[in-house]
Design a protein around this motif. Sequence first.
Motif, mmCIF file in Angstrom:
data_model
loop_
_atom_site.group_PDB
_atom_site.id
_atom_site.type_symbol
_atom_site.label_atom_id
_atom_site.label_comp_id
_atom_site.label_asym_id
_atom_site.label_seq_id
_atom_site.Cartn_x
_atom_site.Cartn_y
_atom_site.Cartn_z
ATOM 1 N N SER A 9 -10.319 -1.595 -2.961
ATOM 2 C CA SER A 9 -8.854 -1.903 -3.520
ATOM 3 C C SER A 9 -8.076 -0.184 -3.743
ATOM 4 C CB SER A 9 -8.699 -3.325 -3.699
ATOM 5 O OG SER A 9 -7.273 -3.025 -4.600
ATOM 6 N N ILE A 10 -7.078 0.549 -3.612
ATOM 7 C CA ILE A 10 -6.819 1.983 -3.689
ATOM 8 C C ILE A 10 -5.236 1.119 -4.510
ATOM 9 C CG2 ILE A 10 -5.408 3.380 -2.996
ATOM 10 C CD1 ILE A 10 -8.354 1.853 -0.933
ATOM 11 N N PHE A 11 -4.708 0.597 -3.770
ATOM 12 C CA PHE A 11 -3.276 0.488 -4.826
ATOM 13 C C PHE A 11 -3.292 -1.796 -5.604
ATOM 14 C CE2 PHE A 11 -2.462 2.766 -1.033
ATOM 15 C CZ PHE A 11 -2.104 3.918 -1.663
ATOM 16 N N GLY A 12 -3.993 -2.170 -5.786
ATOM 17 C CA GLY A 12 -4.923 -3.198 -6.072
ATOM 18 C C GLY A 12 -3.913 -4.502 -5.123
ATOM 19 N N ASN A 13 -3.704 -4.440 -4.632
ATOM 20 C CA ASN A 13 -3.172 -5.774 -3.495
ATOM 21 C C ASN A 13 -4.556 -6.186 -3.450
ATOM 22 O OD1 ASN A 13 -0.374 -5.088 -3.260
ATOM 23 N ND2 ASN A 13 -1.147 -3.126 -2.705
ATOM 24 N N ARG A 57 -7.632 0.326 6.399
ATOM 25 C CA ARG A 57 -7.891 1.666 6.682
ATOM 26 C C ARG A 57 -7.788 2.274 7.984
ATOM 27 N NH1 ARG A 57 -6.334 5.110 1.913
ATOM 28 N NH2 ARG A 57 -5.145 4.086 1.073
ATOM 29 N N SER A 136 2.440 -0.045 2.252
ATOM 30 C CA SER A 136 1.193 0.477 2.210
ATOM 31 C C SER A 136 0.402 0.407 0.465
ATOM 32 C CB SER A 136 0.925 2.551 2.511
ATOM 33 O OG SER A 136 0.964 2.683 3.958
ATOM 34 N N GLU A 137 1.511 -0.060 -0.669
ATOM 35 C CA GLU A 137 0.966 0.097 -1.454
ATOM 36 C C GLU A 137 1.336 -1.407 -1.834
ATOM 37 O OE1 GLU A 137 2.117 3.667 -4.155
ATOM 38 O OE2 GLU A 137 2.021 4.726 -2.479
#
Length: 159
Positions: A9-13, A57, A136-137
């Motif tokens: 997870s990059i943004f936490g979702n 991605r 995206s975020e």
Amino acid sequence: MKALVIYDSIFGNTEKIAQAIGSALGAPGDVQVLRVGDVKPEQLTGLDLLIVGSPTRAFRPTATISQFLGGIPAGGLSGVRVAGFDTRILPEDTGSPILRFMMKLFGWAAKPIADKLVRKGGLLAIPPEGFAVKGSEGPLAEGELERATEWARKIAAAG
Ligand SMILES: Cc1cc2nc3c(=O)[nH]c(=O)nc-3n(C[C@H](O)[C@H](O)[C@H](O)COP(=O)(O)O)c2cc1C
């Protein structure tokens, strides 16, 4: 039931979805939810259920998730129930017709994750599933945490 939920997870979702899935699967003693970078090879032994999730991605799982899946030995998931999920942007939520077309053509991360888990010997517990983010975020689209809980309950009930 010994279950492991592994996510990137990059943004936490995707992390939120993974935690919701973990909570719905059972007691914390039986279920672990781990970020992919924190998984040690020995944690993959003796599992009844392995669930892997990634942000989509460029129509695929993240490189970290792909490397992790590639590193599982051949037959390493024999007898383990498996499932894959992703977070994604829905085609109708992109402004670009070209991107919409490409999404429908190339797909999302959940199916390649599930396919790889099966190729390593896993038994597919439930079809791959995607959970929507609004950009995206993020944030996650309304109702997606609840849908993740339902998805996990189905997996638990089928076990
Ligand atoms: C570089 C980049 C590429 C992306 N490619 C896709 C894509 O191909 N399909 C899609 O549905 N979403 C795509 N997204 C949106 C991601 O799926 C979204 O950032 C992700 O679900 C958020 O999860 P996270 O908060 O766990 O990182 C992309 C986002 C970024 C930043």
